[in-house]
Scaffold this active site. Structure first.
Site, short mmCIF file in Angstrom:
data_model
loop_
_atom_site.label_atom_id
_atom_site.label_comp_id
_atom_site.label_asym_id
_atom_site.label_seq_id
_atom_site.Cartn_x
_atom_site.Cartn_y
_atom_site.Cartn_z
N GLY A 150 -19.79 -50.45 41.72
CA GLY A 150 -19.15 -51.75 41.53
C GLY A 150 -19.73 -52.76 42.51
CB CYS A 151 -20.10 -56.43 42.32
SG CYS A 151 -18.50 -56.83 41.60
CE1 TYR A 152 -15.19 -59.14 45.56
CE2 TYR A 152 -14.04 -58.08 43.74
CZ TYR A 152 -14.34 -59.23 44.47
OH TYR A 152 -13.80 -60.43 44.10
#
Ligand code: NAP
Length: 347
Positions: A150-152
């Site tokens: 995921g990006c975060y």
């Protein structure tokens, strides 16, 4: 030259993947699919900037058409859609990088709790490699299924991992505070994302309940072989792309900023896409946007005994499509930087 297929080619992740792969010397895009509802179209009609660069039809997903047309598949699909499709591509002997969370979790119950769906393949969950090259390069090299992070979690895990692994910070009191650009929610984000809601606004959302929290905890716990606890607050800011993450970590012993920076420099010394900023310099999203870089800086707050770490990434590049290409490069034995050398000076 490998033949590459993209499922979800009309979304932000898929479009960014096309942009990156067009400059890749060893990968050629040969098949595209999305949810076209029967209205297949040339990708250059959907994204006019691609005219004279790529002329491929994008049609509804048909697994046979994609497996005939490509050797390597990127799935830039919403969560739960990949769940059913990944096994079909693997059965056809294809390598897959999946952008969704469907194969990121080790424990199917954690996936079910946070995504509301029962996982149908414990074996594939076990087999899938979490595609963060800085931590799992050797496993990625041998994998046929990558769960792209995921990006975060990408920004947060890269910012915390060296300090946790060296046992320098408390693992149960980590605070992660992130700000993302609007493209993080995809091309069709729904309510609360129109121009009037976003422009000149800045808000926190899904406080203590965002699905990326268990992903960060899983990856960092696995790394240090004990439970890591994180308080995570994401925010939406009115920019198109980029994530800035601030981590607050309690030091176990007194340390100077320069000593902490040396830990980061040492840990990431051979990494092509990590840049550690010198003392008193801090990451900004504009310096990573359009690139596959993660910039990291830090400062020790001697008064509170905390180290404050800042990381920045482009959510669509190191946070999604760039990391996916980096994973493909490792899986296929290409130079890890192929297709990822572009910069955008004005984000
Ligand atoms: N955006 C980011 O910064 C980011 C970062 C990291 C990870 N991710 C993950 O990457 C994935 C894609 O995200 P995104 O931002 O690119 O989303 P998006 O802009 O909403 O795009 C989703 C794509 O999937 C297609 N699609 C949806 N349902 C489908 C189906 N049943 N069959 C075939 N195609 C289907 C859509 O087609 P239509 O356009 O025709 O509907 C579109 O091409 C998600 O799992 C997301 O969580 C995104």
């Amino acid at each position: 030259m490998i033949k590459v297929g993209i499922v979800g080619a009309t979304g932000y992740g898929g479009a960014e993947l096309i942009r990156l792969l067009l400059s890749h010397p060893q990968a050629k895009i040969t098949a595209l699919a999305a949810k076209m509802d029967g209205k297949a179209a040339m990708i250059s009609q959907l994204f006019p900037a691609l005219e004279r660069k790529i002329d491929i039809n994008c049609a509804d997903l048909n697994v046979d058409r994609m497996t005939e047309g490509a050797d390597f598949l990127f799935l830039a699909l919403p969560h739960k859609v990949s769940l059913e499709i990944v096994p079909q591509f693997l059965k056809a002997d294809k390598k897959v990088v999946d952008f969704s969370a469907d194969y990121r979790f080790d424990d199917p119950e954690v996936y079910q709790r946070w995504y509301g769906v029962k996982h149908n393949s414990k074996e594939l969950l076990k087999e899938a490699v979490y595609g963060l090259p800085e931590l799992y390069r050797e496993e990625i090299r041998k994998a046929r299924l990558i769960a792209n992070p995921g990006c975060y979690p990408t920004g947060a895990v890269l910012g915390a991992a060296p300090l946790l692994l060296r046992g320098l910070v408390d693992s149960e009191s980590i605070i992660v505070d992130s700000k993302t650009g609007v493209s993080g929610a995809g091309r069709w984000p729904g309510e609360g994302f129109n121009f009037c809601e976003i422009e000149e606004n800045f808000k926190a959302y899904k406080i203590a309940g965002h699905r990326h929290q268990p992903e960060m905890e899983q990856e960092l716990s696995k790394l240090v072989k004990k439970e890591v606890r994180i308080s995570f607050t994401p925010h939406l800011v009115p920019v198109k792309r980029g994530i800035l993450t601030t981590l607050y970590l309690n030091l176990k012993e007194e340390m100077k900023t320069e000593e902490v920076l040396r830990v980061f420099q040492d840990f990431y010394k051979d990494e092509p896409f990590i840049k550690i900023l010198e003392s008193d310099k801090f990451p900004e999203v504009k310096n990573v946007c359009g690139t596959n870089f993660c910039h990291i800086g830090c400062k020790v707050d001697e008064r509170t005994g905390r180290v404050i770490v800042i990381s920045t990434i482009d959510n669509l590049v190191k946070g999604a499509s760039g990391q996916a290409v980096q994973n493909m490069n490792i899986m296929c034995g290409f130079d890890e930087k192929e297709g990822l050398e572009q910069v955008a000076l004005i984000p």
